[in-house]
Design a protein around this motif. Structure first.
Motif, PDB file in Angstrom:
ATOM      1  N   LEU A  77     -13.121 -26.005 -30.808  1.00 49.34           N
ATOM      2  CA  LEU A  77     -14.391 -26.354 -29.323  1.00 49.34           C
ATOM      3  C   LEU A  77     -13.485 -26.222 -28.051  1.00 49.34           C
ATOM      4  O   LEU A  77     -14.487 -25.370 -27.479  1.00 49.34           O
ATOM      5  CB  LEU A  77     -15.151 -26.746 -30.033  1.00 49.34           C
ATOM      6  CG  LEU A  77     -16.695 -26.018 -31.206  1.00 49.34           C
ATOM      7  CD1 LEU A  77     -17.150 -27.506 -31.397  1.00 49.34           C
ATOM      8  CD2 LEU A  77     -17.041 -25.311 -31.108  1.00 49.34           C
ATOM      9  N   LEU A  78     -12.818 -27.058 -28.020  1.00 45.40           N
ATOM     10  CA  LEU A  78     -12.058 -27.449 -26.802  1.00 45.40           C
ATOM     11  C   LEU A  78     -11.296 -25.674 -26.522  1.00 45.40           C
ATOM     12  O   LEU A  78     -11.252 -25.481 -25.246  1.00 45.40           O
ATOM     13  CB  LEU A  78     -11.073 -28.824 -27.252  1.00 45.40           C
ATOM     14  CG  LEU A  78     -10.282 -28.844 -25.796  1.00 45.40           C
ATOM     15  CD1 LEU A  78     -11.197 -29.210 -25.092  1.00 45.40           C
ATOM     16  CD2 LEU A  78      -9.331 -30.056 -25.790  1.00 45.40           C
ATOM     17  N   LEU A  79     -10.694 -25.290 -27.170  1.00 48.97           N
ATOM     18  CA  LEU A  79      -9.583 -23.998 -26.961  1.00 48.97           C
ATOM     19  C   LEU A  79     -10.676 -23.088 -26.580  1.00 48.97           C
ATOM     20  O   LEU A  79     -10.724 -22.257 -25.572  1.00 48.97           O
ATOM     21  CB  LEU A  79      -9.089 -23.958 -28.133  1.00 48.97           C
ATOM     22  CG  LEU A  79      -8.350 -22.215 -27.938  1.00 48.97           C
ATOM     23  CD1 LEU A  79      -7.588 -22.279 -26.843  1.00 48.97           C
ATOM     24  CD2 LEU A  79      -7.706 -21.747 -29.633  1.00 48.97           C
ATOM     25  N   MET A  96     -15.642 -19.784 -22.308  1.00 49.52           N
ATOM     26  CA  MET A  96     -17.695 -19.790 -22.556  1.00 49.52           C
ATOM     27  C   MET A  96     -17.823 -19.819 -20.862  1.00 49.52           C
ATOM     28  O   MET A  96     -17.151 -20.732 -20.432  1.00 49.52           O
ATOM     29  CB  MET A  96     -17.736 -20.232 -23.629  1.00 49.52           C
ATOM     30  CG  MET A  96     -17.132 -19.345 -24.749  1.00 49.52           C
ATOM     31  SD  MET A  96     -17.723 -20.323 -26.139  1.00 49.52           S
ATOM     32  CE  MET A  96     -19.675 -20.236 -25.698  1.00 49.52           C
ATOM     33  N   GLY A  97     -18.587 -18.981 -20.393  1.00 53.46           N
ATOM     34  CA  GLY A  97     -18.254 -19.541 -19.165  1.00 53.46           C
ATOM     35  C   GLY A  97     -18.038 -19.167 -18.175  1.00 53.46           C
ATOM     36  O   GLY A  97     -16.519 -18.124 -18.157  1.00 53.46           O
ATOM     37  N   ARG A  98     -18.057 -20.267 -17.387  1.00 47.49           N
ATOM     38  CA  ARG A  98     -16.664 -20.920 -16.153  1.00 47.49           C
ATOM     39  C   ARG A  98     -15.369 -20.892 -17.132  1.00 47.49           C
ATOM     40  O   ARG A  98     -14.761 -21.293 -17.764  1.00 47.49           O
ATOM     41  CB  ARG A  98     -16.580 -21.557 -15.531  1.00 47.49           C
ATOM     42  CG  ARG A  98     -15.452 -21.718 -14.438  1.00 47.49           C
ATOM     43  CD  ARG A  98     -15.947 -22.625 -13.484  1.00 47.49           C
ATOM     44  NE  ARG A  98     -15.243 -22.835 -12.666  1.00 47.49           N
ATOM     45  CZ  ARG A  98     -14.765 -24.475 -11.773  1.00 47.49           C
ATOM     46  NH1 ARG A  98     -15.822 -24.749 -11.440  1.00 47.49           N
ATOM     47  NH2 ARG A  98     -13.984 -23.951 -10.324  1.00 47.49           N
ATOM     48  N   ARG A  99     -13.859 -19.890 -16.665  1.00 49.71           N
ATOM     49  CA  ARG A  99     -13.097 -20.168 -17.745  1.00 49.71           C
ATOM     50  C   ARG A  99     -12.201 -20.785 -17.076  1.00 49.71           C
ATOM     51  O   ARG A  99     -11.973 -21.655 -16.081  1.00 49.71           O
ATOM     52  CB  ARG A  99     -12.148 -18.371 -17.086  1.00 49.71           C
ATOM     53  CG  ARG A  99     -12.514 -17.779 -17.906  1.00 49.71           C
ATOM     54  CD  ARG A  99     -11.768 -16.672 -17.379  1.00 49.71           C
ATOM     55  NE  ARG A  99     -10.160 -16.196 -17.331  1.00 49.71           N
ATOM     56  CZ  ARG A  99      -9.353 -15.277 -19.536  1.00 49.71           C
ATOM     57  NH1 ARG A  99     -10.832 -15.540 -19.940  1.00 49.71           N
ATOM     58  NH2 ARG A  99      -8.624 -15.851 -19.644  1.00 49.71           N
ATOM     59  N   TYR A 100     -11.439 -22.055 -17.645  1.00 44.88           N
ATOM     60  CA  TYR A 100     -10.724 -22.532 -17.687  1.00 44.88           C
ATOM     61  C   TYR A 100     -11.246 -23.754 -17.426  1.00 44.88           C
ATOM     62  O   TYR A 100     -11.042 -24.100 -16.321  1.00 44.88           O
ATOM     63  CB  TYR A 100      -9.578 -22.506 -17.121  1.00 44.88           C
ATOM     64  CG  TYR A 100      -8.488 -21.370 -17.540  1.00 44.88           C
ATOM     65  CD1 TYR A 100      -7.922 -21.690 -18.543  1.00 44.88           C
ATOM     66  CD2 TYR A 100      -8.515 -20.042 -17.301  1.00 44.88           C
ATOM     67  CE1 TYR A 100      -6.956 -20.592 -19.328  1.00 44.88           C
ATOM     68  CE2 TYR A 100      -7.297 -19.345 -17.672  1.00 44.88           C
ATOM     69  CZ  TYR A 100      -6.919 -19.499 -18.946  1.00 44.88           C
ATOM     70  OH  TYR A 100      -6.206 -17.953 -19.268  1.00 44.88           O
ATOM     71  N   THR A 124     -12.135 -29.121 -14.901  1.00 47.95           N
ATOM     72  CA  THR A 124     -11.473 -28.057 -14.600  1.00 47.95           C
ATOM     73  C   THR A 124      -9.799 -28.114 -15.419  1.00 47.95           C
ATOM     74  O   THR A 124      -9.045 -28.901 -15.345  1.00 47.95           O
ATOM     75  CB  THR A 124     -11.087 -27.406 -13.758  1.00 47.95           C
ATOM     76  OG1 THR A 124     -12.150 -27.209 -13.202  1.00 47.95           O
ATOM     77  CG2 THR A 124     -10.009 -26.222 -13.142  1.00 47.95           C
ATOM     78  N   ILE A 125      -9.372 -26.674 -16.077  1.00 47.20           N
ATOM     79  CA  ILE A 125      -8.331 -27.085 -16.970  1.00 47.20           C
ATOM     80  C   ILE A 125      -7.625 -26.089 -16.491  1.00 47.20           C
ATOM     81  O   ILE A 125      -7.296 -24.920 -16.475  1.00 47.20           O
ATOM     82  CB  ILE A 125      -8.088 -26.733 -18.141  1.00 47.20           C
ATOM     83  CG1 ILE A 125      -9.972 -27.764 -19.267  1.00 47.20           C
ATOM     84  CG2 ILE A 125      -7.475 -26.925 -19.723  1.00 47.20           C
ATOM     85  CD1 ILE A 125     -10.629 -27.048 -20.419  1.00 47.20           C
TER      86      ILE A 125
END
Length: 324
Positions: free
Chosen positions: A285-287, A292-296, A99-100
């Motif tokens: 890609l990391l950004l 994409m999919g679940r945010r952050y 989780t970011i």
């Protein structure tokens, strides 16, 4: 395998091991001693813990510059940064989805993009100036060091505003001093063995110093980041895993490459634009994974994609080196 090649390989592996342990010992002693004399926690986290995982890259690159093996320095920085995103976050994300924090997306990733663009400009002497050769010059090294100081100021302001603390224990003056001394000796010896072993191995195998720096030395000196991020992911601390990688990438470009260029100008090999492009795509890609999919977040599938890209990139690079 010839005896000389085997000796150089052992020297390289042992050197990397001594480097990693030396950095860990130095940071343990320095952080414990800093707490003992009353240095604020956020300063310890800023200057020692964050800086610590980049010590192997720094000592190897400076040693390589002194030994006139400057091609290793650029390959080590770019290779370490690629490994940090594709290999290390790939492994950490497979262990547990990451989780970011939004701050990471809005500040750390843009700073990583900026450092890549600055590096692109610095290695483009032929394109921008029409020069016959491209170098990262001493003046550009000074610019990178200045950028590093600015990043430290940014970190200090953020940590002070967020009141970020790190747990830790005090350490006696004698014990702390001994650990610091052992760590410094380990860094010096480890960097010497790593560089000499890597250069000799490249010569014996007929591959360029850039390839050795991009993969063997880069992955080896990224072991602190790999261990830190993997353990952080396993313990459910994704901010540590991600922050460690992002901060280390900025440190590598600004401090490590800057210090190396101050010692000796760094020649730019022809393949550097390919490797910088891979680093740019990896950061992109990391950004994108945040949206994409679940945010952050970085899911296990996205982590698997990052890891797969690294394996393909490594195999392709070695193949092109052996069969140009």
């Amino acid at each position: 395998m010839e005896t000389g090649v085997l000796v150089d390989l052992i020297k390289l592996i042992v050197g990397i091991g001594v480097l990693v342990k030396g950095a860990d010992t130095l940071i343990t002693g320095a952080s414990g001693l800093a707490r003992r004399i009353g240095v604020p926690e956020f300063v310890i986290g800023l200057t020692l813990v964050a800086f610590g995982t980049s010590l192997p890259e720094l000592t190897v690159n400076v040693q390589a510059s002194f030994q006139k093996a400057s091609e290793i320095t650029l390959g080590n920085v770019i290779g370490s940064n690629i490994a940090n995103i594709l290999l290390i976050l790939g492994i950490a994300g497979l262990i547990r989805p990451l989780t970011i924090h939004r701050t990471f997306v809005k500040k750390e990733i843009p700073l990583n993009f900026l450092s890549i663009l600055v590096l692109f400009a610095m290695v483009s002497d032929r394109l921008l100036d029409g020069s016959s050769l491209s170098f990262v010059s001493r003046s550009e090294g000074l610019v990178l060091i200045t950028t590093f100081v600015g990043y430290l100021y940014f970190l200090a302001a953020f940590l002070e505003r967020e009141n970020v603390d790190k747990d830790g224990t005090e350490m006696g003056l004698i014990k702390g001093g001994i650990l610091i001394a052992i760590g410094l000796v380990g860094l010096v010896l480890g960097s010497e063995w790593t560089v000499s072993g890597g250069v000799n191995l490249a010569t014996a195998l007929g591959v360029s110093q850039v390839i050795v720096g991009l993969f063997l030395i880069a992955v080896g000196t990224s072991l602190p980041e790999l261990l830190t991020s993997a353990v952080a992911a396993y313990r459910g601390n994704p901010d540590i895993a991600l922050g460690n990688v992002a901060g280390s990438n900025i440190f590598n470009v600004s401090l490590v490459l800057g210090a190396s260029a101050l010692v000796n100008p760094i020649p730019v090999p022809d393949r550097v634009f390919r490797d910088l492009s891979v680093l740019f795509v990896a950061t992109l890609l990391l950004l994108l994974s945040n949206y994409m999919g679940r945010r952050y977040s970085v899911s296990r599938m996205e982590a698997g994609i990052l890891l797969t890209i690294y394996v393909v990139y490594a195999v392709y690079s070695w193949y092109r080196e052996i069969y140009p």
